[in-house]
Design an enzyme around this catalytic site. Structure first.
Site, PDB file in Angstrom:
ATOM      1  N   THR A   1       0.789  -1.094  -0.214  1.00  0.00           N
ATOM      2  CA  THR A   1      -0.040   0.001   0.111  1.00  0.00           C
ATOM      3  C   THR A   1       0.855   1.278   0.044  1.00  0.00           C
ATOM      4  O   THR A   1       0.463   2.111  -0.590  1.00  0.00           O
ATOM      5  CB  THR A   1      -0.843   0.038   1.283  1.00  0.00           C
ATOM      6  OG1 THR A   1      -1.615  -1.222   1.191  1.00  0.00           O
ATOM      7  CG2 THR A   1      -1.803   1.044   1.340  1.00  0.00           C
TER       8      THR A   1
ATOM      9  N   GLY B   1      -5.801  -8.565   4.676  1.00  0.00           N
ATOM     10  CA  GLY B   1      -5.327  -7.946   3.742  1.00  0.00           C
ATOM     11  C   GLY B   1      -3.816  -7.807   3.393  1.00  0.00           C
ATOM     12  O   GLY B   1      -3.356  -7.754   2.453  1.00  0.00           O
ATOM     13  N   LEU B   2      -3.353  -7.454   4.675  1.00  0.00           N
ATOM     14  CA  LEU B   2      -1.701  -7.417   4.715  1.00  0.00           C
ATOM     15  C   LEU B   2      -1.245  -6.317   3.813  1.00  0.00           C
ATOM     16  O   LEU B   2      -0.027  -6.075   3.407  1.00  0.00           O
ATOM     17  CB  LEU B   2      -0.953  -8.564   4.211  1.00  0.00           C
ATOM     18  CG  LEU B   2      -1.412  -9.998   4.634  1.00  0.00           C
ATOM     19  CD1 LEU B   2      -0.714 -11.032   3.932  1.00  0.00           C
ATOM     20  CD2 LEU B   2      -1.614 -10.070   6.015  1.00  0.00           C
ATOM     21  N   CYS B   3      -2.048  -5.095   3.616  1.00  0.00           N
ATOM     22  CA  CYS B   3      -1.402  -3.846   3.176  1.00  0.00           C
ATOM     23  C   CYS B   3      -1.113  -4.354   1.749  1.00  0.00           C
ATOM     24  O   CYS B   3      -0.139  -3.824   1.390  1.00  0.00           O
ATOM     25  CB  CYS B   3      -0.423  -3.103   3.899  1.00  0.00           C
ATOM     26  SG  CYS B   3      -0.798  -2.239   5.156  1.00  0.00           S
ATOM     27  N   ASN B   4      -1.880  -5.023   1.048  1.00  0.00           N
ATOM     28  CA  ASN B   4      -1.161  -5.346  -0.282  1.00  0.00           C
ATOM     29  C   ASN B   4      -2.374  -5.966  -1.175  1.00  0.00           C
ATOM     30  O   ASN B   4      -2.766  -6.866  -1.582  1.00  0.00           O
ATOM     31  CB  ASN B   4      -0.416  -6.772  -0.207  1.00  0.00           C
ATOM     32  CG  ASN B   4       0.451  -6.940  -1.477  1.00  0.00           C
ATOM     33  OD1 ASN B   4      -0.137  -6.867  -2.607  1.00  0.00           O
ATOM     34  ND2 ASN B   4       1.808  -6.954  -1.507  1.00  0.00           N
TER      35      ASN B   4
END
Ligand SMILES: *Cc1c(COP(=O)(O)O)cnc(C)c1O
Length: 823
Positions: free
Chosen positions: A126, A398-401
């Site tokens: 992100t 969502g793991l910032c991805n």
């Protein structure tokens, strides 16, 4: 490392783990991609360094200041050497974290008078995606688009400025699934023939990659222009990031406008405004404010202790690959008793031995999701609750991805927007939406991970998420199906996205979602009169039949066309499917308005677009607006079914439904908020789903023809589901739907809610909008009970109360599915 080498490394770590990582106790830490662990020796060494030296604020003449300055410059050099970067070719800028490094690069490009174009890979974190908001143009590329670019097709966005710089950003390793991208892309892009004359810079996000792999910047000709890192991901401590700049790219920073304390030689204020940026070293002009002195000094101890405990980054890489390969194999091999896999894997297995040829290997990250033996997804929130209890530290969600998640989970942009507008947020409870997970489970390893961590985690998943003994499905115990029924199937499925307008026929082989309120996207929109707010109906406005909405999942739009006489010359219009487009567009898309549907007062969202509303007003010749009544509302944003059994229907009302696959004694109690009596609907008149029996239609048409009339098509009844028979059905089968109590279509169960009362709207030809007498006249003669005319039957879906399966988690129906009738 050889297998023996890996085993030796592993034993060495097992031996020192208790002393060096006492904070672990009996916790199993598997989130090294979040941050890795700091060794006790590192903290001790740093503490000793701090207490035996006097460190002041750098840039002064005092000896304490001089101590700090010289130590920082030594460490700067040492870190560059750690990455094999020649200090005459590269400079290291200390920043708070990788994100701060990215922002510093962005600041420079943003200051360029011509702006900049930004291209970024789909696997970006992100923090890299946000750069696009500062760019003149931006574009997200997947692997093949990058390959195409390198192969000569120019993706650079249309630009009149051939000198406008372009910045290309990508991660060396995805933080989501550990996949690695080629490190030589920067070189290929620089060999500029691809984009003649156009300066292209590369920003490499090495935050995940450098944590467990050697990053070698030995060749400055091929190295990326900007490389960002997070030191806490490599060493566990200090909390610090770095930006390594290739000196040849340094001039781009001259357009950075901001300056702060520490980055200027002189500033003139008041009557004149002038400043002289520091020019000696690049890092001096970029490190605004006081440096994180003590953190930088801690890097010295971090480098020492890392080498002492783990030897080289090559050793760490080999060990962590070996572990993640073991975990990958262990999880992928887990099977339920019926052979179904327990884990759906998103990461590639990493290669334990040195990656060969063009294979980049995979970082020590294993991303996956869990499914039960009936392929129903396990909620991440539920998984995490148990993992916490069992002392496992993993990352979920969502793991910032966003790009990587969408790619792995097959989520289309419209689905993500639908989920968002349906209330899904980073970290919410409801993480399975539309039958798909919205995130993943990520296990990641670090230098101090061991094989026993792997074994514990695999054993945990096997113990709690593998069903070895598959429960026998209990067959339903409802009254027997009709004895002499023909073989029934679903002949067609139709939804009417805009109430009273044309139907959208679901294509063959397309599974269509069934919701509590009815079929997905059925009667979610309507047209309302601008003056009265009243919902318009085909009864008054037959031309509504010529308005044809279509659900287009590819574009995430409801596309509406007009299929009438062409003199109106109307083009197609479209509106987004996501329930609250104002979240994604300007916030003037909607306003709330009171409306009436079937005499009932409700509140709808009115579209404010003139283009949209003029389209409908022109077709119908009345001032109207498109409105939406999205599912899930409360109060005036919610409606309930009114259908009920009629006197002519002989249905056993006391049916006890038992779903297949239910354990005896394990019946799920009904939810406290279940609305068994009050069935929710959207804008349909009476019930969630309307079905007709094609045998009844045949019977009706025979009677119409006997009277000299013309047969009518099924469309006039505006049913959602037409049930037909494969074999010829006995005439007695016509109208048997009056007495059905329920249906099973494929794996889904429905209960009948009573016959559908008819008005003369059935006389409107749905192709031409013309009106005739039939079939209403014949219906009045043959299907009148208690003074009312009936044709077709209302029904609603019965949610399963048994073990969650793929079909119950996301109930769907398809054309051609078998239909069983319950009496
Ligand atoms: C962790 C990480 C980031 C963010 O790093 P910060 O230090 O939190 O700024 C960016 N990209 C990748 C690939 C990461 O793993």
């Amino acid at each position: 490392m050889t297998d023996d080498g890996n085993t030796a490394y592993n034993s060495r770590i097992e031996a020192l783990r208790q002393d060096e990582f006492p904070m672990l106790r009996d916790e199993v830490y598997l989130d090294h991609a979040g941050t890795t662990l700091y060794a006790k020796s590192l903290v001790d060494k740093f503490a000793a360094d701090m207490t035996s030296n006097l460190f002041g604020n750098p840039h002064s003449a005092s000896s304490s200041s001089q101590t700090s300055t010289s130590r920082i410059e030594d460490i700067r050099l040492r870190v560059l050497q750690f990455f094999n970067a020649d200090p005459s070719e590269f400079d290291l800028v200390f920043v708070a974290n990788a994100t701060a490094g990215i922002k510093l690069v962005t600041e420079a490009f943003r200051g360029n008078p011509l702006g900049f174009d930004y291209l970024y890979h789909q696997a970006c974190h992100t923090s890299l995606i946000g750069v696009r908001e500062e760019a003149t143009n931006s574009l997200c590329l997947d692997d093949s688009a990058v390959q195409g670019w390198l192969g000569g097709t120019n993706p650079i966005l249309e630009s009149r400025h051939r000198d406008r710089p372009a910045l290309f950003a990508y991660p060396a390793q995805s933080n989501m699934d550990g996949s690695r991208l080629p490190l030589n892309w920067s070189d290929q892009l620089r060999k500029g023939a691809l984009t003649p004359g156009r300066p292209v810079f590369t920003l490499l996000d090495a935050a995940a990659f450098a944590a467990t792999s050697p990053l070698d910047l030995g060749d400055s000709e091929t190295a990326p222009d900007f490389t960002v890192l997070s030191f806490y991901k490599i060493f566990g401590f200090p909390d610090l990031g770095g930006l390594i700049v290739r000196r040849q790219a340094a001039p781009i920073f001259q357009s950075r406008r901001y300056f702060g304390g520490g980055t200027v030689d002189m500033v003139v204020c008041l009557r004149e405004q002038w400043h002289a940026p520091k020019t000696q070293a690049l890092h001096e002009s970029l490190e605004d404010g006081t440096l994180p002195v003590h953190s930088i000094i801690a890097l010295d101890s971090a480098l020492d202790v890392h080498r002492q405990l783990f030897k080289s980054m090559g050793d760490v890489s080999s060990h962590t690959s070996f572990l993640s390969q073991r975990l990958h194999n262990g999880l992928a091999a887990l099977r339920h008793g019926n052979g179904q896999p327990v884990c759906v894997m998103y990461s590639q297995p990493s290669l334990a031995s040195k990656a060969t040829g063009s294979h980049l290997g995979n970082g020590p990250v294993v991303a996956f999701n869990l499914q039960n033996h009936l392929e129903s997804w396990i909620s991440l929130v539920e998984f995490e609750k148990l993992a916490v209890l069992k002392k496992f530290h993993v990352r979920t969600g969502g793991l910032c991805n966003p790009g990587g998640i969408a790619h792995s989970l097959g989520l289309e942009p419209w689905e993500m927007k639908r989920n968002f507008s349906a209330g899904f947020r980073c970290g919410t409870d409801n993480d399975i939406m539309g039958g798909k997970p919205t995130g993943v489970i990520r296990v990641s390893f670090g230098a101090m991970s061991t094989l026993s961590d792997v074994h514990k985690f695999v054993a945990f998943v096997a113990e709690f998420y593998r069903t070895v003994d598959i429960p026998e499905p209990i067959l339903r115990s409802v009254s027997p199906v009709h004895p002499d029924l023909p073989d029934l199937v679903v002949e067609s499925i139709t939804v009417y996205p805009i109430k009273s307008c044309g139907g959208f026929r679901i294509p063959a082989r397309t599974t269509w979602e069934i919701r509590a309120e009815g079929l997905a996207w059925d009667r979610e929109w309507c047209l309302v009169h601008r003056g009265t707010g009243q919902a318009l109906s085909q009864k008054r406005h037959p031309r509504m039949a010529l308005i044809h909405p279509a659900i287009d999942f590819t574009s995430g739009q409801l596309r509406v066309s007009y299929r009438g006489p062409s003199e109106l010359g109307l083009a197609e219009i479209s509106v987004p499917l996501s329930a609250n487009p104002s979240l994604f567009q300007d916030n003037t898309t909607f306003k709330w308005m009171a409306s009436r549907v079937c005499g009932e007062e409700i509140s709808v969202q009115i579209y404010t677009s003139n283009e949209v509303n003029d389209f409908f007003s022109t077709v119908l010749g009345v001032p109207c607006a498109l409105a939406r009544f999205p599912p899930g509302g409360l109060g005036k944003n919610m409606r309930h079914a009114k259908a009920h059994l009629q006197k002519h229907q002989k249905v056993h009302k006391k049916i006890h439904y038992r779903m297949p696959c239910q354990f005896p004694g394990m019946e799920t109690p009904p939810d406290s908020d279940s609305e068994s009596e009050k069935q929710r609907i959207l804008l349909s008149n009476e019930s969630p789903i309307l079905a007709i029996n094609s045998s009844s239609l045949e019977a009706l048409n025979r009677q119409i023809i006997e009277q000299g009339g013309k047969a009518v098509s099924a469309e006039v009844f505006r049913a959602n589901i037409v049930i037909g028979s494969l074999t010829s059905s006995p005439q007695s089968f016509a109208y048997s739907e009056d007495h059905w109590s329920g249906l099973r279509i494929g794996q889904q169960e429905f209960k009948m809610l009573g016959s559908c009362r008819r008005c003369h709207m059935v006389c409107i030809d749905q192709e031409t909008a013309g009106k005739s007498e039939e079939p209403f006249i014949t219906l009045t003669k043959t299907r009148r009970f208690d003074g009312k005319v009936f044709f077709g039957t209302h029904m609603s879906h019965i949610p399963s109360s048994g073990i969650s399966t793929k079909d119950t988690q996301f109930p769907t129906i398809t054309i051609g599915e078998h239909v069983k009738v319950f009496q």
